[in-house]
Design a protein around this motif. Structure first.
Motif, mmCIF file in Angstrom:
data_model
loop_
_atom_site.group_PDB
_atom_site.id
_atom_site.type_symbol
_atom_site.label_atom_id
_atom_site.label_comp_id
_atom_site.label_asym_id
_atom_site.label_seq_id
_atom_site.Cartn_x
_atom_site.Cartn_y
_atom_site.Cartn_z
ATOM 1 N N TYR A 150 6.402 2.864 4.927
ATOM 2 C CA TYR A 150 5.048 1.955 5.793
ATOM 3 C C TYR A 150 3.787 2.993 4.852
ATOM 4 O O TYR A 150 2.876 2.455 4.716
ATOM 5 C CB TYR A 150 4.211 2.187 7.101
ATOM 6 N N THR A 151 3.996 4.331 4.938
ATOM 7 C CA THR A 151 3.173 5.290 4.927
ATOM 8 C C THR A 151 3.039 5.467 3.302
ATOM 9 O O THR A 151 1.913 5.723 2.311
ATOM 10 C CB THR A 151 3.805 7.223 4.839
ATOM 11 N N GLY A 152 4.407 5.270 2.835
ATOM 12 C CA GLY A 152 4.080 5.281 1.381
ATOM 13 C C GLY A 152 3.816 3.547 0.340
ATOM 14 O O GLY A 152 2.801 3.679 -0.824
ATOM 15 N N LEU A 153 3.985 2.430 1.757
ATOM 16 C CA LEU A 153 3.072 1.242 1.441
ATOM 17 C C LEU A 153 1.230 1.520 1.067
ATOM 18 O O LEU A 153 1.302 0.935 0.246
ATOM 19 C CB LEU A 153 3.159 0.797 2.149
ATOM 20 N N ALA A 154 1.139 2.325 2.514
ATOM 21 C CA ALA A 154 -0.649 2.742 2.392
ATOM 22 C C ALA A 154 -0.323 3.823 1.730
ATOM 23 O O ALA A 154 -1.882 3.109 0.599
ATOM 24 C CB ALA A 154 -1.029 3.168 3.208
ATOM 25 N N CYS A 155 0.052 3.884 0.700
ATOM 26 C CA CYS A 155 -0.054 5.041 -0.980
ATOM 27 C C CYS A 155 -0.520 4.558 -1.635
ATOM 28 O O CYS A 155 -1.079 4.156 -2.293
ATOM 29 C CB CYS A 155 0.721 6.024 -1.041
ATOM 30 N N MET A 156 0.493 3.391 -1.756
ATOM 31 C CA MET A 156 0.142 2.437 -3.222
ATOM 32 C C MET A 156 -0.833 1.591 -3.228
ATOM 33 O O MET A 156 -2.283 1.091 -4.155
ATOM 34 C CB MET A 156 1.302 1.119 -3.309
ATOM 35 N N VAL A 157 -1.048 0.974 -1.861
ATOM 36 C CA VAL A 157 -2.508 0.240 -1.683
ATOM 37 C C VAL A 157 -4.224 1.033 -1.998
ATOM 38 O O VAL A 157 -4.472 0.228 -2.950
ATOM 39 C CB VAL A 157 -2.621 -0.663 -0.464
ATOM 40 N N THR A 158 -3.937 2.343 -1.873
ATOM 41 C CA THR A 158 -4.727 2.845 -1.258
ATOM 42 C C THR A 158 -5.069 3.344 -3.031
ATOM 43 O O THR A 158 -6.343 3.498 -4.271
ATOM 44 C CB THR A 158 -4.824 4.586 -1.070
ATOM 45 N N GLY A 159 -3.689 4.077 -3.332
ATOM 46 C CA GLY A 159 -3.752 3.860 -4.726
ATOM 47 C C GLY A 159 -4.401 3.490 -6.163
ATOM 48 O O GLY A 159 -5.529 3.345 -7.261
#
Length: 335
Positions: free
Chosen positions: A314-323
């Motif tokens: 989920y952290t990885g998912l959040a980072c991709m959305v932010t990116g």
């Protein structure tokens, strides 16, 4: 700019979902399904689209041969990379396979257009790089999630010990090769766009023109691979089934979605200005990863994973959305 971002997001969602109909095919082995898929998406659908929307193949005779050759070579690398990704998901699953493969594609493929089209203004360039680094963080987190999940499921997967690491390596190397798609699009969009204009065709049809040499060239690699696999495993007889017609229909839908997603990306890139190839490519692929992760979660790929593994995911998912947001903002700075 907003129009381009929306189309890039839509294209990514389509690419992230295109494989879902495969779950409803019956009796086909992996090689039957994907062999037929690549024939349809790489040859049949692009030829039909070019014939109907470009009025034939005249546009390609108006472009210098060396441009088409550069596109062809890069597309062969792309096809090889996609084949490697197909093997990677057998080791690490759809969610992680998409994450690592397309994450690598995002990071490298988004930078390649700078070498073709030039580096933008400092503030735009730096902001794009920041966005890509945020995406990289997401890729690392997803890789960590996969390794933790492997440990969680060690008892039930003892016979596959080492497959997670092998899958990660295959996915990353495949992603590096698959950036040939970005190079081919960056090299061909300008000359083919001019040819489309000379023929008085609508500008959006440039995306259709760009896809044909990319798909045909990449399809040669994929076609040869599956011919070899079907022959070695003696699976040609698998097509002789009462389920062939419904299977064909489902796989044809997959092919159309896959082709349409790539064409929409090319269209989106043309709407995003000077850094369109970089920005569009990053948004397109990141949204694809997000869609694939959510799909993987919904079909239960992570049901046996620990809270720690899911936390990394989920952290990885959040980072991709932010990116994606940061990269979109960067493109807005060019306006």
């Amino acid at each position: 700019m907003i129009t381009g971002v929306v189309w890039a997001l839509l294209a990514g969602v389509m690419l992230g979902l295109y494989a879902l109909p495969e779950k409803y095919t019956k009796t086909f082995q992996y090689e039957n399904t994907w062999g037929l898929f690549f024939v349809l998406t790489m040859f049949v659908v692009p030829v039909i689209a070019s014939t109907m929307l470009l009025g034939g193949f005249e546009v390609f005779s108006m472009v210098e041969t060396d441009i088409l050759m550069k596109m062809a070579v890069a597309s062969v690398l792309w096809g090889t990379g996609v084949m490697m990704w197909g093997r990677a998901i057998n080791h690490i699953g759809l969610s992680l396979g998409f994450s690592l493969f397309i994450g690598t594609v995002i990071l490298i493929g988004s930078i390649i257009p700078f070498f073709v089209n030039g580096i933008p203004a400092d503030n735009v360039f730096v902001t794009i790089l920041v966005g890509l680094l945020v995406v990289l963080t997401g890729v690392v987190m997803n890789g960590k999630a996969g390794l933790v999940r492997e440990k969680d499921e060690k008892d039930s997967r003892e016979e596959k010990k080492g497959s997670m690491l092998a899958g990660i390596i295959i996915a990353v190397v495949g992603g590096l090769l698959a950036t040939g798609f970005s190079f081919a699009n960056a090299v061909g969009s300008g000359p083919l766009g001019e040819a489309v204009a000379e023929l008085d065709l609508a500008p959006w049809k440039t995306a259709i023109a760009v896809m044909l040499p990319i798909f045909i060239s990449g399809g040669i690699v994929m076609g040869l691979y599956f011919i070899l696999q079907l022959s070695q495993k003696k699976l040609w007889g698998g097509f002789k089934t009462v389920h062939f017609v419904p299977n064909f229909g489902l796989i044809f839908i997959m092919a159309v979605f896959h082709y349409a997603a790539s064409a929409l990306f090319a269209f989106a890139a043309s709407k995003l200005g000077a850094s369109g190839n970089t920005v569009g490519y990053a948004i397109f692929n990141a949204s694809c990863v997000i869609t694939a992760i959510v799909s993987g979660i919904m079909v239960g790929e992570w049901k046996n994973a620990s809270a720690r593994a899911k936390g990394f995911l989920y952290t990885g998912l959040a980072c991709m959305v932010t990116g994606i947001i940061v990269i979109a903002v960067a493109n807005g700075l060019t306006a």
